[in-house]
Design a protein around this motif. Sequence first.
Motif, PDB file in Angstrom:
ATOM      1  N   HIS A   1      37.332  61.204  57.030  1.00 12.92           N
ATOM      2  CA  HIS A   1      36.612  62.041  58.136  1.00 12.92           C
ATOM      3  C   HIS A   1      35.693  63.305  57.269  1.00 12.92           C
ATOM      4  CE1 HIS A   1      38.412  59.355  60.879  1.00 12.92           C
ATOM      5  NE2 HIS A   1      39.591  59.667  60.434  1.00 12.92           N
ATOM      6  N   VAL A   2      35.369  63.128  56.475  1.00  9.66           N
ATOM      7  CA  VAL A   2      34.612  64.295  55.497  1.00  9.66           C
ATOM      8  C   VAL A   2      33.436  64.675  56.227  1.00  9.66           C
ATOM      9  CG1 VAL A   2      33.182  65.031  53.503  1.00  9.66           C
ATOM     10  CG2 VAL A   2      35.514  63.603  53.276  1.00  9.66           C
ATOM     11  N   GLU A   3      33.213  66.088  56.554  1.00  5.04           N
ATOM     12  CA  GLU A   3      31.923  66.633  57.186  1.00  5.04           C
ATOM     13  C   GLU A   3      31.363  67.623  56.195  1.00  5.04           C
ATOM     14  OE1 GLU A   3      32.745  68.097  60.895  1.00  5.04           O
ATOM     15  OE2 GLU A   3      33.345  66.167  61.772  1.00  5.04           O
ATOM     16  N   MET A   4      30.016  67.433  55.615  1.00  5.75           N
ATOM     17  CA  MET A   4      29.490  68.165  54.685  1.00  5.75           C
ATOM     18  C   MET A   4      27.903  67.883  54.615  1.00  5.75           C
ATOM     19  SD  MET A   4      29.588  68.344  50.463  1.00  5.75           S
ATOM     20  CE  MET A   4      28.592  66.783  50.347  1.00  5.75           C
ATOM     21  N   GLY A   5      27.291  69.013  55.247  1.00  7.55           N
ATOM     22  CA  GLY A   5      25.829  68.705  55.490  1.00  7.55           C
ATOM     23  C   GLY A   5      25.221  67.727  56.221  1.00  7.55           C
ATOM     24  N   ASN A   6      24.143  67.099  55.511  1.00  9.79           N
ATOM     25  CA  ASN A   6      23.678  65.795  56.012  1.00  9.79           C
ATOM     26  C   ASN A   6      24.234  64.612  55.842  1.00  9.79           C
ATOM     27  OD1 ASN A   6      20.695  66.474  57.169  1.00  9.79           O
ATOM     28  ND2 ASN A   6      20.657  67.687  54.969  1.00  9.79           N
ATOM     29  N   LEU A   7      25.376  64.794  54.783  1.00 11.87           N
ATOM     30  CA  LEU A   7      26.295  63.601  54.565  1.00 11.87           C
ATOM     31  C   LEU A   7      26.899  63.195  55.832  1.00 11.87           C
ATOM     32  CD1 LEU A   7      27.433  61.570  52.482  1.00 11.87           C
ATOM     33  CD2 LEU A   7      29.126  63.307  51.900  1.00 11.87           C
ATOM     34  N   THR A   8      27.366  64.293  56.512  1.00  9.18           N
ATOM     35  CA  THR A   8      28.205  63.939  58.023  1.00  9.18           C
ATOM     36  C   THR A   8      27.522  62.897  58.853  1.00  9.18           C
ATOM     37  OG1 THR A   8      28.935  66.225  57.872  1.00  9.18           O
ATOM     38  CG2 THR A   8      29.043  65.110  59.958  1.00  9.18           C
ATOM     39  N   GLU A   9      26.176  62.679  58.773  1.00  7.68           N
ATOM     40  CA  GLU A   9      25.525  62.071  59.666  1.00  7.68           C
ATOM     41  C   GLU A   9      25.612  60.623  59.218  1.00  7.68           C
ATOM     42  OE1 GLU A   9      21.308  60.784  61.679  1.00  7.68           O
ATOM     43  OE2 GLU A   9      21.586  62.879  60.751  1.00  7.68           O
ATOM     44  N   LEU A  10      25.420  60.686  57.724  1.00  8.48           N
ATOM     45  CA  LEU A  10      25.451  59.135  57.011  1.00  8.48           C
ATOM     46  C   LEU A  10      26.947  58.571  57.196  1.00  8.48           C
ATOM     47  CD1 LEU A  10      24.106  58.243  53.656  1.00  8.48           C
ATOM     48  CD2 LEU A  10      26.385  57.711  54.315  1.00  8.48           C
ATOM     49  N   LEU A  11      27.993  59.690  56.919  1.00  6.64           N
ATOM     50  CA  LEU A  11      29.403  58.926  57.072  1.00  6.64           C
ATOM     51  C   LEU A  11      29.510  58.420  58.551  1.00  6.64           C
ATOM     52  CD1 LEU A  11      31.195  61.365  54.711  1.00  6.64           C
ATOM     53  CD2 LEU A  11      30.271  58.968  54.153  1.00  6.64           C
ATOM     54  N   SER A  12      29.038  59.079  59.546  1.00  5.61           N
ATOM     55  CA  SER A  12      29.195  58.723  60.949  1.00  5.61           C
ATOM     56  C   SER A  12      28.873  57.337  61.076  1.00  5.61           C
ATOM     57  CB  SER A  12      28.495  59.738  61.932  1.00  5.61           C
ATOM     58  OG  SER A  12      27.219  59.476  61.814  1.00  5.61           O
ATOM     59  N   LYS A  13      28.010  56.741  60.334  1.00  2.00           N
ATOM     60  CA  LYS A  13      27.599  55.443  60.463  1.00  2.00           C
ATOM     61  C   LYS A  13      28.803  54.378  59.938  1.00  2.00           C
ATOM     62  CE  LYS A  13      22.516  56.065  60.422  1.00  2.00           C
ATOM     63  NZ  LYS A  13      22.533  57.634  60.387  1.00  2.00           N
ATOM     64  N   ILE A  14      29.678  55.080  59.114  1.00  4.15           N
ATOM     65  CA  ILE A  14      30.959  54.188  58.621  1.00  4.15           C
ATOM     66  C   ILE A  14      31.912  54.206  59.413  1.00  4.15           C
ATOM     67  CG2 ILE A  14      32.206  53.657  56.540  1.00  4.15           C
ATOM     68  CD1 ILE A  14      30.006  55.093  54.847  1.00  4.15           C
ATOM     69  N   GLN A  15      32.117  55.410  60.380  1.00  6.29           N
ATOM     70  CA  GLN A  15      33.127  55.683  61.150  1.00  6.29           C
ATOM     71  C   GLN A  15      33.492  54.416  61.765  1.00  6.29           C
ATOM     72  OE1 GLN A  15      35.326  57.967  61.016  1.00  6.29           O
ATOM     73  NE2 GLN A  15      34.386  59.062  59.437  1.00  6.29           N
ATOM     74  N   PRO A  16      32.534  53.811  62.531  1.00 11.76           N
ATOM     75  CA  PRO A  16      33.211  52.593  63.343  1.00 11.76           C
ATOM     76  C   PRO A  16      34.114  51.627  62.762  1.00 11.76           C
ATOM     77  CG  PRO A  16      30.792  53.312  63.917  1.00 11.76           C
ATOM     78  CD  PRO A  16      31.177  53.804  62.820  1.00 11.76           C
ATOM     79  N   ALA A  17      33.784  51.312  61.294  1.00  7.22           N
ATOM     80  CA  ALA A  17      34.452  50.494  60.453  1.00  7.22           C
ATOM     81  C   ALA A  17      36.038  51.069  60.154  1.00  7.22           C
ATOM     82  CB  ALA A  17      33.809  50.202  59.269  1.00  7.22           C
ATOM     83  N   VAL A  18      36.094  52.282  60.065  1.00  9.15           N
ATOM     84  CA  VAL A  18      37.286  53.130  60.103  1.00  9.15           C
ATOM     85  C   VAL A  18      38.340  52.623  61.172  1.00  9.15           C
ATOM     86  CG1 VAL A  18      38.552  55.160  59.742  1.00  9.15           C
ATOM     87  CG2 VAL A  18      36.253  54.756  58.443  1.00  9.15           C
ATOM     88  N   TYR A  19      37.513  53.009  62.451  1.00  8.28           N
ATOM     89  CA  TYR A  19      38.501  52.577  63.601  1.00  8.28           C
ATOM     90  C   TYR A  19      38.525  51.376  63.907  1.00  8.28           C
ATOM     91  CZ  TYR A  19      36.820  57.663  64.462  1.00  8.28           C
ATOM     92  OH  TYR A  19      36.736  58.986  64.273  1.00  8.28           O
ATOM     93  N   GLU A  20      37.698  50.317  63.301  1.00 10.54           N
ATOM     94  CA  GLU A  20      37.815  49.094  63.693  1.00 10.54           C
ATOM     95  C   GLU A  20      39.193  48.406  62.704  1.00 10.54           C
ATOM     96  OE1 GLU A  20      35.182  45.161  63.217  1.00 10.54           O
ATOM     97  OE2 GLU A  20      34.179  46.938  64.198  1.00 10.54           O
TER      98      GLU A  20
END
Length: 224
Positions: A123-142
């Motif tokens: 759940h890293v949050e860092m600048g614009n990378l935050t938005e990109l990683l949010s697209k992967i988060q559903p796979a983490v929760y799944e």
Amino acid sequence: MKAHTSVTQSSITPLQAIEFLKEGNERFVNNLKANRDLLQQANETRDGQWPFAVILSCIDSRTSAELIFDQGLGDIFSIRIAGNVVNTDIIGSLEFACKVAGSKLIVVLGHSKCGAIKGACDHVEMGNLTELLSKIQPAVYEEDSTNDKSKRNSKNPEFVENVATINIRRSVKAIVNRSYILEQMIEAGEIAIIGAKHNLDTGHVDFLEDTLVSCKTEVMAQLA
């Protein structure tokens, strides 16, 4: 080996395109590169290009699609973004590759030990990378096979690999769901889409055969 032409590209079926990539990966794994004159290929493609496939892969420096599939100039389109995630610009690029330029296959290519996947797992949050990683988060929760909360992070290699595979599957589904153009081309048998995963330890690419979408029935299954 010469570059593809409009004639050779048009003669390739989506399933043949998969076989070409599998054969190329076998050459890569066994260090048996095809004999190519890249300068000749550059000259042959200066007035046009006829790639037979388009690969959506991660930006990881160890997983260049041209290298791991042993392809030359003009053979494939390569779209690279951290975590092989999907957004509108990428879907537009896929539509161009297939509808305009004639590519027969889309491959969503993930890989082992992916830094973007690890970042999403933590759940890293860092600048614009935050938005990109949010697209992967559903796979983490799944990912539902790791029940111990203390192991749902990048320190657990099994969890990371599970999330990476789920992310590939989600990207395949997203492309089919979000592009009417590509959906129609698949239903017409003009193109196919499949997920794959590159093992950094061995160099081998494992095609996720159950993600193959190549006909109307498979499209409907993805849209369900």
